[in-house]
Design a protein around this motif. Structure first.
Motif, PDB file in Angstrom:
ATOM      1  N   TYR A   1       0.833  -1.214   0.000  1.00 29.56           N
ATOM      2  CA  TYR A   1       0.000   0.000   0.000  1.00 29.56           C
ATOM      3  C   TYR A   1       0.866   1.263   0.000  1.00 29.56           C
ATOM      4  O   TYR A   1       0.655   2.181  -0.792  1.00 29.56           O
ATOM      5  N   TRP A   2       1.863   1.281   0.883  1.00 26.02           N
ATOM      6  CA  TRP A   2       2.699   2.487   0.994  1.00 26.02           C
ATOM      7  C   TRP A   2       3.546   2.686  -0.256  1.00 26.02           C
ATOM      8  O   TRP A   2       3.765   3.813  -0.685  1.00 26.02           O
ATOM      9  N   LYS A   3       3.985   1.572  -0.863  1.00 23.14           N
ATOM     10  CA  LYS A   3       4.771   1.677  -2.106  1.00 23.14           C
ATOM     11  C   LYS A   3       3.931   2.360  -3.177  1.00 23.14           C
ATOM     12  O   LYS A   3       4.403   3.265  -3.862  1.00 23.14           O
TER      13      LYS A   3
ATOM     14  N   PHE B   1       3.537  15.385   2.532  1.00 15.51           N
ATOM     15  CA  PHE B   1       2.242  15.008   3.103  1.00 15.51           C
ATOM     16  C   PHE B   1       2.429  14.727   4.588  1.00 15.51           C
ATOM     17  O   PHE B   1       3.299  13.956   4.967  1.00 15.51           O
ATOM     18  N   GLU B   2       1.640  15.372   5.396  1.00 12.76           N
ATOM     19  CA  GLU B   2       1.772  15.215   6.849  1.00 12.76           C
ATOM     20  C   GLU B   2       0.622  14.394   7.403  1.00 12.76           C
ATOM     21  O   GLU B   2      -0.537  14.708   7.158  1.00 12.76           O
ATOM     22  N   TRP B   3       0.949  13.376   8.144  1.00 14.08           N
ATOM     23  CA  TRP B   3      -0.056  12.534   8.801  1.00 14.08           C
ATOM     24  C   TRP B   3      -0.504  13.241  10.075  1.00 14.08           C
ATOM     25  O   TRP B   3       0.334  13.785  10.795  1.00 14.08           O
TER      26      TRP B   3
ATOM     27  N   CYS C   1       9.205   7.818   8.373  1.00 11.21           N
ATOM     28  CA  CYS C   1       9.184   9.271   8.075  1.00 11.21           C
ATOM     29  C   CYS C   1       8.183   9.634   6.975  1.00 11.21           C
ATOM     30  O   CYS C   1       7.650  10.732   6.954  1.00 11.21           O
ATOM     31  N   GLY C   2       7.931   8.699   6.035  1.00 13.44           N
ATOM     32  CA  GLY C   2       7.009   8.992   4.937  1.00 13.44           C
ATOM     33  C   GLY C   2       7.427  10.224   4.166  1.00 13.44           C
ATOM     34  O   GLY C   2       8.615  10.424   3.866  1.00 13.44           O
ATOM     35  N   LEU C   3       6.454  11.097   3.853  1.00 10.24           N
ATOM     36  CA  LEU C   3       6.741  12.313   3.076  1.00 10.24           C
ATOM     37  C   LEU C   3       6.670  13.537   3.999  1.00 10.24           C
ATOM     38  O   LEU C   3       6.410  14.649   3.551  1.00 10.24           O
ATOM     39  N   SER C   4       6.901  13.286   5.285  1.00  4.89           N
ATOM     40  CA  SER C   4       6.752  14.363   6.267  1.00  4.89           C
ATOM     41  C   SER C   4       7.991  15.248   6.344  1.00  4.89           C
ATOM     42  O   SER C   4       9.117  14.780   6.173  1.00  4.89           O
ATOM     43  N   ASP C   5       7.746  16.508   6.636  1.00  2.00           N
ATOM     44  CA  ASP C   5       8.827  17.488   6.781  1.00  2.00           C
ATOM     45  C   ASP C   5       9.231  17.668   8.245  1.00  2.00           C
ATOM     46  O   ASP C   5       9.987  18.577   8.568  1.00  2.00           O
TER      47      ASP C   5
ATOM     48  N   VAL D   1      13.945   6.903   8.760  1.00  2.00           N
ATOM     49  CA  VAL D   1      13.752   5.497   8.389  1.00  2.00           C
ATOM     50  C   VAL D   1      12.368   5.304   7.794  1.00  2.00           C
ATOM     51  O   VAL D   1      11.379   5.845   8.305  1.00  2.00           O
ATOM     52  N   ASP D   2      12.315   4.562   6.722  1.00  2.00           N
ATOM     53  CA  ASP D   2      11.013   4.110   6.187  1.00  2.00           C
ATOM     54  C   ASP D   2      11.289   2.829   5.405  1.00  2.00           C
ATOM     55  O   ASP D   2      12.414   2.592   4.981  1.00  2.00           O
ATOM     56  N   PHE D   3      10.245   1.998   5.259  1.00  2.00           N
ATOM     57  CA  PHE D   3      10.488   0.779   4.473  1.00  2.00           C
ATOM     58  C   PHE D   3      10.134   0.958   3.005  1.00  2.00           C
ATOM     59  O   PHE D   3      10.193   0.004   2.241  1.00  2.00           O
TER      60      PHE D   3
ATOM     61  N   ASP E   1      12.881  -1.890   8.034  1.00  2.00           N
ATOM     62  CA  ASP E   1      11.603  -2.186   8.687  1.00  2.00           C
ATOM     63  C   ASP E   1      11.719  -1.805  10.162  1.00  2.00           C
ATOM     64  O   ASP E   1      12.743  -2.099  10.791  1.00  2.00           O
ATOM     65  N   THR E   2      10.668  -1.211  10.694  1.00  2.00           N
ATOM     66  CA  THR E   2      10.727  -0.754  12.093  1.00  2.00           C
ATOM     67  C   THR E   2      10.877  -1.906  13.078  1.00  2.00           C
ATOM     68  O   THR E   2      11.243  -1.685  14.228  1.00  2.00           O
ATOM     69  N   ILE E   3      10.549  -3.104  12.626  1.00  2.00           N
ATOM     70  CA  ILE E   3      10.631  -4.216  13.577  1.00  2.00           C
ATOM     71  C   ILE E   3      12.026  -4.835  13.600  1.00  2.00           C
ATOM     72  O   ILE E   3      12.294  -5.753  14.381  1.00  2.00           O
TER      73      ILE E   3
ATOM     74  N   ASP F   1       7.968   8.942  16.464  1.00  2.00           N
ATOM     75  CA  ASP F   1       7.090   8.083  15.661  1.00  2.00           C
ATOM     76  C   ASP F   1       5.763   8.828  15.502  1.00  2.00           C
ATOM     77  O   ASP F   1       5.013   8.975  16.460  1.00  2.00           O
ATOM     78  N   LYS F   2       5.543   9.332  14.290  1.00  2.00           N
ATOM     79  CA  LYS F   2       4.289  10.069  14.056  1.00  2.00           C
ATOM     80  C   LYS F   2       3.412   9.217  13.136  1.00  2.00           C
ATOM     81  O   LYS F   2       3.596   9.185  11.927  1.00  2.00           O
ATOM     82  N   GLY F   3       2.524   8.485  13.751  1.00  2.00           N
ATOM     83  CA  GLY F   3       1.552   7.678  12.986  1.00  2.00           C
ATOM     84  C   GLY F   3       2.058   6.319  12.546  1.00  2.00           C
ATOM     85  O   GLY F   3       1.314   5.575  11.908  1.00  2.00           O
TER      86      GLY F   3
ATOM     87  N   ALA G   1      -0.025   2.747  12.090  1.00  2.00           N
ATOM     88  CA  ALA G   1      -0.112   2.025  10.816  1.00  2.00           C
ATOM     89  C   ALA G   1       0.100   0.522  11.053  1.00  2.00           C
ATOM     90  O   ALA G   1      -0.654  -0.304  10.533  1.00  2.00           O
ATOM     91  N   LEU G   2       1.083   0.176  11.863  1.00  2.00           N
ATOM     92  CA  LEU G   2       1.353  -1.246  12.151  1.00  2.00           C
ATOM     93  C   LEU G   2       0.136  -1.898  12.811  1.00  2.00           C
ATOM     94  O   LEU G   2      -0.203  -3.043  12.540  1.00  2.00           O
ATOM     95  N   LEU G   3      -0.499  -1.121  13.690  1.00  2.00           N
ATOM     96  CA  LEU G   3      -1.632  -1.683  14.461  1.00  2.00           C
ATOM     97  C   LEU G   3      -2.878  -1.932  13.611  1.00  2.00           C
ATOM     98  O   LEU G   3      -3.830  -2.554  14.078  1.00  2.00           O
TER      99      LEU G   3
HETATM  100  C1  SAM Z   1       0.992   6.958   8.903  1.00  2.00           C
HETATM  101  S1  SAM Z   1       2.394   7.161   7.937  1.00  2.00           S
HETATM  102  C2  SAM Z   1       3.234   8.455   8.806  1.00  2.00           C
HETATM  103  C3  SAM Z   1       4.251   9.162   7.969  1.00  2.00           C
HETATM  104  C4  SAM Z   1       4.957  10.312   8.643  1.00  2.00           C
HETATM  105  N1  SAM Z   1       5.538   9.934   9.901  1.00  2.00           N
HETATM  106  C5  SAM Z   1       4.035  11.495   8.838  1.00  2.00           C
HETATM  107  O1  SAM Z   1       3.904  11.965   9.966  1.00  2.00           O
HETATM  108  O2  SAM Z   1       3.458  11.978   7.870  1.00  2.00           O
HETATM  109  C6  SAM Z   1       3.298   5.719   8.402  1.00  2.00           C
HETATM  110  C7  SAM Z   1       4.642   5.608   7.738  1.00  2.00           C
HETATM  111  O3  SAM Z   1       5.324   4.487   8.275  1.00  2.00           O
HETATM  112  C8  SAM Z   1       5.875   3.720   7.260  1.00  2.00           C
HETATM  113  N2  SAM Z   1       5.846   2.333   7.743  1.00  2.00           N
HETATM  114  C9  SAM Z   1       4.770   1.587   8.030  1.00  2.00           C
HETATM  115  N3  SAM Z   1       5.124   0.381   8.459  1.00  2.00           N
HETATM  116  C10 SAM Z   1       6.478   0.363   8.470  1.00  2.00           C
HETATM  117  C11 SAM Z   1       7.443  -0.607   8.820  1.00  2.00           C
HETATM  118  N4  SAM Z   1       7.078  -1.807   9.247  1.00  2.00           N
HETATM  119  N5  SAM Z   1       8.740  -0.285   8.700  1.00  2.00           N
HETATM  120  C12 SAM Z   1       9.129   0.940   8.259  1.00  2.00           C
HETATM  121  N6  SAM Z   1       8.256   1.908   7.922  1.00  2.00           N
HETATM  122  C13 SAM Z   1       6.946   1.619   8.019  1.00  2.00           C
HETATM  123  C14 SAM Z   1       5.011   3.947   6.030  1.00  2.00           C
HETATM  124  O4  SAM Z   1       5.725   3.742   4.838  1.00  2.00           O
HETATM  125  C15 SAM Z   1       4.605   5.397   6.240  1.00  2.00           C
HETATM  126  O5  SAM Z   1       5.511   6.255   5.629  1.00  2.00           O
END
Ligand code: SAM
Length: 335
Positions: free
Chosen positions: A102-104, A114-116, A149-153, A171-173, A206-208, A222-224, A228-230
């Protein structure tokens, strides 16, 4: 003489009969013309009335069908699409937020920030206030990890607003998210003033399972991401436990894990405590325990010695649009 009289008589008779029959014929002709005209008029009128009625009925039927289709089909579909878009935007629905695929797809060819949940300016002050006590303890650049981090500033803003130099690791996957962050860094190098010595690193992981040494970071933001994992209904809690374990492993003494979420403290605080407790079970068994052939730590459900955490705290943050979000934090007290 008499004959002539008779002939004259007949002629007179003839002359009088001819005009009389012409008049009758004229009357008949006029009457039949009138009848034809009346008949034609009636036919035309009836046809017009029928056509008008048919047209009116047809228009009414079409309008009724359109109204029914709009109400029964289009409006509910539109409402469903809008709701799904809204839910997706707000991160409510779905499982797919926990999936790499989905994220890809979401980050493919994206070139806009884009800010979550919250914009940096809405969260920066509480974050910096929270980081302040750690920053005060070291003269070195503060080691900060933005996890997911996603696309966040956010990290760019942290670097520009912090008085202290910061080394931020993003970090992001999803590789596309990191490519985007790289373009942002280059783009903003000129316009944004960062404290001298500040630096950013980009790591795809990967965060894990994070490729950093124990105790490498003073701050993990960790912002969001845990949210997402949950969303993974089956493995969400397991993944969040592993993520918690990794984050705690990476925290330097005195370091803090800061988490921004939309889940309110009633449920999130319990979950966070549970993840910490469970994460102690997922720690590798220490050599001394192996030698003693004992796994007491696991059996008793106690935290390993290297964890000395404060309890989780939180602060409510209201966005510009009036929605409530929460900043949670925990500190590695070991000094
Ligand atoms: C809800 S978005 C938040 C993005 C950013 N922190 C923000 O505030 O806009 C979750 C982010 O975590 C990343 N993500 C989700 N699961 C992940 C994982 N297992 N390992 C690394 N990154 C992950 C996604 O690619 C996505 O960019």
């Amino acid at each position: 003489m008499r004959n002539r009289k008779i002939r004259k008589e007949k002629e007179r008779e003839k002359n009088t009969v001819v005009p009389a029959s012409a008049a009758v014929l004229a009357v008949v002709a006029a009457a039949s013309t009138a009848a034809v005209v009346v008949a034609v008029t009636v036919v035309v009128a009836v046809t017009v009335v029928v056509v008008v009625v048919v047209v009116v009925v047809a228009v009414a039927v079409v309008v009724a069908v359109v109204v029914v289709v709009v109400h029964v089909v289009v409006t509910p579909l539109k409402a469903a699409a809008w709701k799904s878009e809204w839910m997706e935007y707000n991160g409510f629905h779905d499982e797919k937020l926990s999936k790499l695929s989905y994220w890809k797809k979401r980050y493919k060819d994206k070139n806009k920030v884009f800010e979550w949940f919250l914009d940096p300016d809405e969260i920066l002050e509480p974050l910096l206030n929270n980081i302040g006590p750690i920053a005060g303890k070291t003269s070195m650049p503060l080691q900060c990890l933005d996890i997911g981090c996603g696309l966040s500033d956010l990290s760019l803003h942290l670097m520009t607003q912090s008085d202290q130099p910061m080394s931020v690791t993003l970090v992001d996957f999803v590789p596309d998210a990191l490519q985007f962050q790289l373009r942002r860094i280059i783009e903003c190098q000129q316009e944004m003033q960062v404290a001298p010595g500040s630096i950013q690193h980009l790591v795809c992981a990967d965060t894990i399972h994070l490729p950093f040494r124990d105790g490498s970071f003073d701050v993990v933001v960790d912002k969001g991401t845990m949210d997402a994992l949950l969303k993974d209904k089956i493995h969400g809690h397991f993944k969040a436990t592993l993520m918690t374990s990794e984050v705690l492993r990476l925290l330097a003494p005195g370091g803090r894990y800061l988490q921004v979420s939309d889940e309110d403290p009633d449920s999130r605080l319990l979950l966070l405590e549970r993840f910490i407790l469970k994460s102690s079970f997922s720690q590798p068994i220490k050599e001394e325990n192996k030698q003693n052939n004992s796994d007491e730590r696991n059996c008793q459900g106690q935290l390993p010695k290297n964890y000395n955490l404060s309890s989780w705290k939180f602060k409510t943050i209201t966005s510009k649009s009036g929605s409530e979000y929460f900043l949670y934090w925990v500190e590695n007290l070991q000094l």
